[in-house]
Motif scaffolding. Structure first.
Motif, PDB file in Angstrom:
ATOM      1  N   MET A  36      -0.263 -13.029   2.003  1.00 32.97           N
ATOM      2  CA  MET A  36       0.398 -11.750   1.732  1.00 32.97           C
ATOM      3  C   MET A  36      -0.305 -11.017   0.596  1.00 32.97           C
ATOM      4  O   MET A  36      -0.623  -9.832   0.714  1.00 32.97           O
ATOM      5  N   LYS A  40      -2.414  -7.799   1.963  1.00 30.83           N
ATOM      6  CA  LYS A  40      -1.863  -6.443   1.819  1.00 30.83           C
ATOM      7  C   LYS A  40      -2.825  -5.504   1.098  1.00 30.83           C
ATOM      8  O   LYS A  40      -2.643  -4.299   1.120  1.00 30.83           O
ATOM      9  N   TRP A  46      -3.864  -5.036   7.004  1.00 24.65           N
ATOM     10  CA  TRP A  46      -2.956  -5.149   5.863  1.00 24.65           C
ATOM     11  C   TRP A  46      -1.484  -5.029   6.254  1.00 24.65           C
ATOM     12  O   TRP A  46      -0.607  -5.422   5.489  1.00 24.65           O
ATOM     13  N   ARG A  47      -1.206  -4.500   7.434  1.00 22.66           N
ATOM     14  CA  ARG A  47       0.184  -4.206   7.804  1.00 22.66           C
ATOM     15  C   ARG A  47       1.064  -5.452   7.886  1.00 22.66           C
ATOM     16  O   ARG A  47       2.169  -5.470   7.342  1.00 22.66           O
ATOM     17  N   LEU A  50       1.683  -7.115   4.391  1.00 18.36           N
ATOM     18  CA  LEU A  50       2.529  -6.239   3.588  1.00 18.36           C
ATOM     19  C   LEU A  50       3.958  -6.235   4.127  1.00 18.36           C
ATOM     20  O   LEU A  50       4.921  -6.309   3.355  1.00 18.36           O
ATOM     21  N   ALA A  84       7.110  -1.662   0.030  1.00 21.69           N
ATOM     22  CA  ALA A  84       5.863  -1.559   0.790  1.00 21.69           C
ATOM     23  C   ALA A  84       5.030  -0.369   0.323  1.00 21.69           C
ATOM     24  O   ALA A  84       3.807  -0.485   0.150  1.00 21.69           O
ATOM     25  N   ARG A  88       1.419  -0.835  -1.360  1.00 24.22           N
ATOM     26  CA  ARG A  88       0.268  -0.283  -0.645  1.00 24.22           C
ATOM     27  C   ARG A  88      -0.438   0.761  -1.504  1.00 24.22           C
ATOM     28  O   ARG A  88      -1.676   0.811  -1.565  1.00 24.22           O
TER      29      ARG A  88
END
Length: 135
Positions: A36, A40, A46-47, A50, A84, A88
């Motif tokens: 993770m 991320k 990365w989805r 994340l 998130a 991000r």
């Protein structure tokens, strides 16, 4: 959620804040795997990491809401989205700035990230406390 009452029960607010601090500690530092944490931050792929990380935060928030103010269960979905977005955003900015633990910008971004999460949790704690006061 409505407006905050003129007075809030101090004990409830303190308990809610402490519970959110503990939730954040557990979710961010004990339950976040390297998949993770590193995933991320990637440019691609990365989805899923994340989403998994944000889902752990959302689950923690859901558990707190169910225990303290069940009508505010929807804060869990909000926590998912906010957590998130903050993570991000930090990752994108860190990559653009070539931030590494040896650079000041890395630590500034980490501090901003953690501060935004703390502010989010404080607002959630206020909401839970206001819901308790209204009940």
């Amino acid at each position: 959620m409505g407006t905050l009452p003129a007075q809030l029960p101090t004990t409830w607010l303190c308990v809610a804040v402490v519970l959110f601090i503990v939730k954040h500690l557990v979710a961010d530092f004990y339950l976040q795997s390297s998949w993770m944490a590193l995933g991320k931050e990637r440019v691609e792929g990365w989805r899923a990491p994340l989403a998994a990380h944000a889902a752990i935060h959302a689950l923690g928030t859901l558990l707190l809401c169910v225990a303290l103010a069940p009508a505010l269960f929807w804060l869990a979905a909000l926590d998912f989205v906010v957590h998130a977005a903050v993570d991000r955003g930090k990752g994108v900015l860190a990559r653009r700035a070539s931030a590494t633990p040896s650079t000041a910008v890395y630590w500034r971004l980490l501090g901003l990230d953690q501060s935004l999460h703390a502010l989010t949790h404080f607002v959630f704690a206020l909401a839970l406390t206001a819901a308790h006061a209204a009940a």
